[in-house]
Structures are given as structure tokens and as C-alpha cells.
Design a protein around this motif. Structure first.
Motif, PDB file in Angstrom:
ATOM      1  N   LEU A 250       0.711  -1.161  -0.085  1.00 44.60           N
ATOM      2  CA  LEU A 250       0.054   0.101  -0.146  1.00 44.60           C
ATOM      3  C   LEU A 250       0.929   1.272   0.067  1.00 44.60           C
ATOM      4  O   LEU A 250       0.326   2.104  -0.509  1.00 44.60           O
ATOM      5  CB  LEU A 250      -0.866   0.114   1.288  1.00 44.60           C
ATOM      6  CG  LEU A 250      -2.099  -1.151   1.057  1.00 44.60           C
ATOM      7  CD1 LEU A 250      -2.729  -1.122   2.522  1.00 44.60           C
ATOM      8  CD2 LEU A 250      -3.061  -1.018   0.212  1.00 44.60           C
ATOM      9  N   ARG A 252       3.840   1.633  -1.326  1.00 44.16           N
ATOM     10  CA  ARG A 252       4.233   1.587  -2.839  1.00 44.16           C
ATOM     11  C   ARG A 252       3.249   2.228  -3.617  1.00 44.16           C
ATOM     12  O   ARG A 252       3.670   3.045  -4.497  1.00 44.16           O
ATOM     13  CB  ARG A 252       4.900   0.217  -3.253  1.00 44.16           C
ATOM     14  CG  ARG A 252       6.043  -0.163  -2.400  1.00 44.16           C
ATOM     15  CD  ARG A 252       7.207   0.802  -2.857  1.00 44.16           C
ATOM     16  NE  ARG A 252       7.738   0.623  -4.228  1.00 44.16           N
ATOM     17  CZ  ARG A 252       8.746   1.303  -4.512  1.00 44.16           C
ATOM     18  NH1 ARG A 252       9.297   2.269  -3.915  1.00 44.16           N
ATOM     19  NH2 ARG A 252       9.110   1.105  -6.038  1.00 44.16           N
ATOM     20  N   PHE A 253       1.965   2.050  -3.474  1.00 40.29           N
ATOM     21  CA  PHE A 253       0.981   2.178  -4.321  1.00 40.29           C
ATOM     22  C   PHE A 253       1.033   4.068  -4.087  1.00 40.29           C
ATOM     23  O   PHE A 253       0.811   4.752  -5.052  1.00 40.29           O
ATOM     24  CB  PHE A 253      -0.447   1.836  -3.918  1.00 40.29           C
ATOM     25  CG  PHE A 253      -1.543   2.490  -4.575  1.00 40.29           C
ATOM     26  CD1 PHE A 253      -2.119   2.061  -5.788  1.00 40.29           C
ATOM     27  CD2 PHE A 253      -2.475   3.392  -3.848  1.00 40.29           C
ATOM     28  CE1 PHE A 253      -3.217   2.395  -6.562  1.00 40.29           C
ATOM     29  CE2 PHE A 253      -3.315   4.028  -4.472  1.00 40.29           C
ATOM     30  CZ  PHE A 253      -3.707   3.650  -5.827  1.00 40.29           C
ATOM     31  N   GLY A 385       2.322  -2.747  -6.989  1.00 41.86           N
ATOM     32  CA  GLY A 385       1.835  -1.572  -5.986  1.00 41.86           C
ATOM     33  C   GLY A 385       2.122  -0.246  -6.604  1.00 41.86           C
ATOM     34  O   GLY A 385       1.427   0.681  -6.574  1.00 41.86           O
ATOM     35  N   TYR A 386       3.557  -0.212  -6.751  1.00 42.66           N
ATOM     36  CA  TYR A 386       4.139   0.793  -7.472  1.00 42.66           C
ATOM     37  C   TYR A 386       3.400   1.536  -8.732  1.00 42.66           C
ATOM     38  O   TYR A 386       3.139   2.382  -8.991  1.00 42.66           O
ATOM     39  CB  TYR A 386       5.493   0.948  -7.463  1.00 42.66           C
ATOM     40  CG  TYR A 386       6.464   1.916  -8.064  1.00 42.66           C
ATOM     41  CD1 TYR A 386       6.314   3.378  -7.317  1.00 42.66           C
ATOM     42  CD2 TYR A 386       7.263   1.944  -9.104  1.00 42.66           C
ATOM     43  CE1 TYR A 386       7.052   4.416  -7.861  1.00 42.66           C
ATOM     44  CE2 TYR A 386       7.935   2.815  -9.567  1.00 42.66           C
ATOM     45  CZ  TYR A 386       7.906   4.118  -8.809  1.00 42.66           C
ATOM     46  OH  TYR A 386       8.530   5.249  -9.604  1.00 42.66           O
ATOM     47  N   ALA A 388       0.733   0.333 -10.116  1.00 44.79           N
ATOM     48  CA  ALA A 388      -0.811   0.725  -9.866  1.00 44.79           C
ATOM     49  C   ALA A 388      -0.840   2.394  -9.570  1.00 44.79           C
ATOM     50  O   ALA A 388      -1.796   3.034  -9.950  1.00 44.79           O
ATOM     51  CB  ALA A 388      -1.491  -0.011  -8.712  1.00 44.79           C
ATOM     52  N   GLY A 389       0.164   2.698  -8.473  1.00 44.37           N
ATOM     53  CA  GLY A 389      -0.025   4.104  -8.134  1.00 44.37           C
ATOM     54  C   GLY A 389       0.325   5.033  -9.167  1.00 44.37           C
ATOM     55  O   GLY A 389      -0.369   6.092  -9.401  1.00 44.37           O
TER      56      GLY A 389
END
Length: 453
Positions: A250, A252-253, A385-386, A388-389
């Protein structure tokens, strides 16, 4: 036990020093290559003008996508074949591909160098996951926290040095081409491959023959695909490490969102096209951010081992997420370049502190026969996660990057993660407290153990 005692132990550990040298040369080469690639993508006139958050996200996704999707399958390979040979072979392949990239990069956009760059970054999966899985083979359990801090932090500093070397070379207009910088990175990969083959025997970094899974590689690939649910269930029996991994994903998102905002701001809102048509100030600020990011990584390495021993790993993760919430809120209220510089320093302290804690939780709680796969799954969560962010930010961040409302949302999200993790992990630390930690309960009921030994 004091952290400096662990450092002395590691300094006298010849096998750890050799493994660290492999990491430093490889990650310094990563920094040089990725900086030359980024500068070519964003500042190379042959590729057109960069001014769209979606382009920033797409450029990163194109290069990191294959790297992220390979995760579980890399673990299958790492648990079946010599990790020494896999790490050395991956770096040798990357050194060879640098030649192709050097020949094709000057011509502008070309699928030849794009595909080679994707392979180079995907091969990095074998290197970093293999090095992480090999640590328990060369370091005693009581030194793992400090070993993770030193290795991951010095590796990140070597990566930052590679970035800075490339950035300074272009900033001072040294005449060094992107191709020559990529070729220098290839030399680093070659040195790293030679070091690991010279320093370790074929089975010196694992896996042990009696712990390797049965069956061939393709059977292993099929078993990995079919067994992903079982792997997550396995993590479910170790709530402490699983929750820490979820927090890192989370984080990293949200980190990806802040990254897009920062890049877009320095490429747009903070850029004065009339006084700086060549974007010299932009490159200078990005170089400052890279340096401060690595200073934050170093600070985390110094603080994290001591903080986890004094407060316990769970409380340290809570503190770091709270720090990110405060930093994001401050950014939303100021939107100044200098505040983003401070934010990069503090958020990288938090990011590296969480990473060290998660790495240690995996190393202490997973048997060597499965450690490679769990590290690879963790890396996949970390990178997905990254990514997706990045794309979430591309949908909401304007072209000039001015998005204080989005940063408020990031701050609130960090606050929720902080509170949620503190509640859910109240009985499950990322790894079991030991006698050397004052945070370990001395009397009364003991908390439910979160890992197996």
C-alpha cells in the motif's frame, strides 16, 4: 546487543563482504543504466517532448512490467538452481545486451533497445531476489537485521551514485553520450558477474541439495502457477510478515502517486520555459531529489536496526507510516520545490525502514527451501503496487502536476494505513521479539508468535 556489535561481526565476515561487493557493483551499474535511459526518454529531442503524466507512468510500466510479472517464477528458479550461477549469468547477459543498446539508442525510439532494456530490468529480478535469498547462507540469524540494513542501504547508495554520475555527466554537458553511459553500466554488470563466480562455489549461496523442491523446472513453473493460492495461505499462517508486506504494498501505491506528482511538477508547474528552455534547472532539481533520496536510505539503515530493537518492528512500521502522512499533508499545504526535496528525504527513510523490516520478517520466518519464492512474491507486490500508483496518478494528476487535493488524499490514506496496521498487528509483530530487544515482553502473557523458526 548493540548495533555496532553486529556491524563488527559483518565487517569480519568475508563471505558477506564478497556478497556485498557483488551487490554494490551490480546496483551501481543499474543506476547508471536507468539514469541514461530515463534522460533519453524524457530529455532526448529525438523522442519528442515529455509533458504528460500518463507518459511518465507508461515509460516506467513498459520497463518494470515484465520485471514485476516474473516474480513468482523467479523464485521457482532460485529454489532449484545454483543462486550463484543465476546471479552471475543474469549480470553477464545484461552486460552483453548493453552492446545492442549502445548501438541502437542514439537513433531515437527503436524497439530493439526498448526490448533489450526490458530484458535488462527483468534480469535484475534474478539478481536482487537471489541476493536477498542468499543472505541467510552467509550471515548468522542474530546479524540478519543489520545485514539487511547494510546490504539494501549500501546497494541503494551505489544505485544512487550511478544515477548521480550519469546526471552530473549530462548536467555539465560533458559530451558523454547516453550510449557511452550505458556501456559503462555494462562494464559494471560484467565485474559483478566475475566477482560472484570468483568468490563462491556453485552451491555456496544455496539452495541446499536436500532442501531443493523435487521435479524439473517446467514442473516447478506449473506447480508455482497452481500453488499461488497455497502460497498466500502459507503467509496467512504468519500474520506478522503478511501484514507488514501488505503495508509495504500500500505504501508503494501511494509512493507511486507522489512520484508522478513530483515529476509532473518539476517538468511543468515548477519549470520556467523562458528562463530555462534547456531544462537545466529541472535536471538539477531531479539530481538533488535523487541525492536526498539516497541520504534518506542511508539514514534508515542507521536508525532501523536500533529502532526495531528499542521499540519493536511493529511500532517502527507504525511510526514510519505516520511520518508519511504528516509529510504528504505538508506537501499539500505548500507545493514548493524545497518542500518536495525535504519530502523525498523523509519518505525514503520510511520506505527503506519498512523494506528492511519486511525483508527481515521473510528471512526469519520462511525456510530456505521457500525463501526465494516468498521474496519474489514480495517483490511482485512491491512493484505492482508502485505501478498501480503510477497509473492511478496519471488519471487524476493534471499535466503541470499541481494537485494539492490528491496529496491530501494520500495523507489521509497513510493515516488510515497507520491506524489499521496498528490495530490488526497488535498481537502479530513482523517477526518474533528476541531477548536482545527491550521491546520484547518480559512478563505476563506472550503475544501470539507470527513466524516459525
Amino acid at each position: 546487543m548493540r548495533t555496532d556489535g553486529h556491524v563488527r561481526n559483518l565487517a569480519g565476515n568475508r563471505r558477506f563482504r564478497h556478497l556485498l561487493a557483488v551487490r554494490l557493483t551490480s546496483q551501481a551499474a543499474d543506476g547508471m543504466f536507468q539514469a541514461s535511459l530515463a534522460l533519453s526518454v524524457f530529455f532526448n529531442p529525438a523522442l519528442g517532448d515529455a509533458g504528460d503524466p500518463f507518459r511518465y507512468a507508461a515509460a516506467v510500466a513498459l520497463l518494470l512490467g515484465p520485471y514485476s510479472l516474473l516474480g513468482p517464477y523467479v523464485g521457482t528458479v532460485l529454489d532449484r538452481f545454483s543462486r550463484r550461477n543465476l546471479i552471475g549469468g543474469a549480470n553477464l547477459v545484461r552486460a552483453a545486451l548493453m552492446i545492442v543498446i549502445c548501438l541502437t539508442l542514439p537513433g531515437g525510439f527503436n524497439w530493439s533497445w526498448v526490448l533489450c532494456a526490458m530484458v535488462v530490468l527483468a534480469a535484475n529480478r534474478f539478481v536482487l531476489a537471489g541476493l536477498g535469498a542468499a543472505h541467510p547462507q552467509v550471515v548468522p540469524p542474530q546479524d540478519l537485521v543489520t545485514a539487511n540494513s547494510l546490504a539494501s542501504t549500501l546497494g541503494a547508495l551505489a544505485y544512487g551514485l550511478g544515477l548521480a554520475t550519469t546526471g552530473v555527466a549530462k548536467l555539465i554537458d560533458s559530451g558523454v553520450s547516453y550510449s557511452m553511459l550505458a556501456l559503462a553500466a555494462g562494464c559494471g554488470y560484467l565485474v559483478s558477474a566475475c566477482l560472484i563466480w570468483a568468490a563462491f562455489k556453485r552451491s555456496g549461496l544455496g539452495p541446499a541439495e536436500d532442501e531443493s523442491p523435487a521435479g524439473g523446472l517446467w514442473k516447478g513453473v506449473a506447480a508455482t502457477t497452481a500453488g499461488m493460492v497455497a502460497g498466500f495461505k502459507h503467509l496467512g499462517t504468519r500474520r506478522g510478515p503478511a501484514l507488514a508486506m501488505a503495508v509495504q504494498g500500500l505504501h508503494r501505491f501511494l509512493y507511486g502517486i507522489v512520484f508522478i506528482i513530483a515529476i509532473a511538477l518539476f517538468m511543468g508547474f515548477f519549470w520556467d520555459v523562458e528562463s530555462d528552455p534547456a531544462r537545466t534547472t529541472t535536471i538539477s532539481w531531479l539530481l538533488v531529489l535523487a541525492v536526498l533520496g539516497n541520504v534518506g536510505v542511508l539514514a534508515a539503515a542507521i536508525v532501523t536496526p536500533r529502532a526495531t530493537r528499542v521499540w519493536g518492528p511493529k511500532n517502527w512500521v507504525v511510526v514510519l507510516m505516520a511520518l508519511c502522512a504528516v509529510v504528504a499533508a505538508a506537501l499539500a499545504g505548500t507545493m514548493r520545490p524545497v518542500m518536495f526535496a525535504v519530502a523525498v528525504l523523509l519518505i525514503n527513510i520510511a520506505s527503506q525502514g519498512v523494506k528492511i523490516t519486511v525483508d527481515t520478517s521473510i528471512q526469519r520466518g520462511v525456510e530456505d527451501a521457500y525463501r526465494g519464492r516468498v521474496f519474489s512474491v514480495n517483490d511482485t507486490v512491491y512493484n505492482v503496487g508502485y505501478l498501480a500508483g503510477l497509473f492511478a496518478a496519471a488519471l487524476v494528476v493534471p499535466t503541470d502536476g499541481y494537485a494539492p487535493g490528491t496529496l491530501v488524499g494520500v495523507a489521509v490514506s497513510y493515516g488510515l494505513i497507520c491506524v489499521g496496521y496498528a490495530y490488526l498487528a497488535r498481537d502479530d509483530a513482523p517477526y518474533d521479539a528476541e531477548s536482545w530487544s527491550p521491546a520484547a515482553p518480559q512478563t505476563g502473557p506472550q503475544p501470539r508468535p507470527s513466524t516459525s523458526r
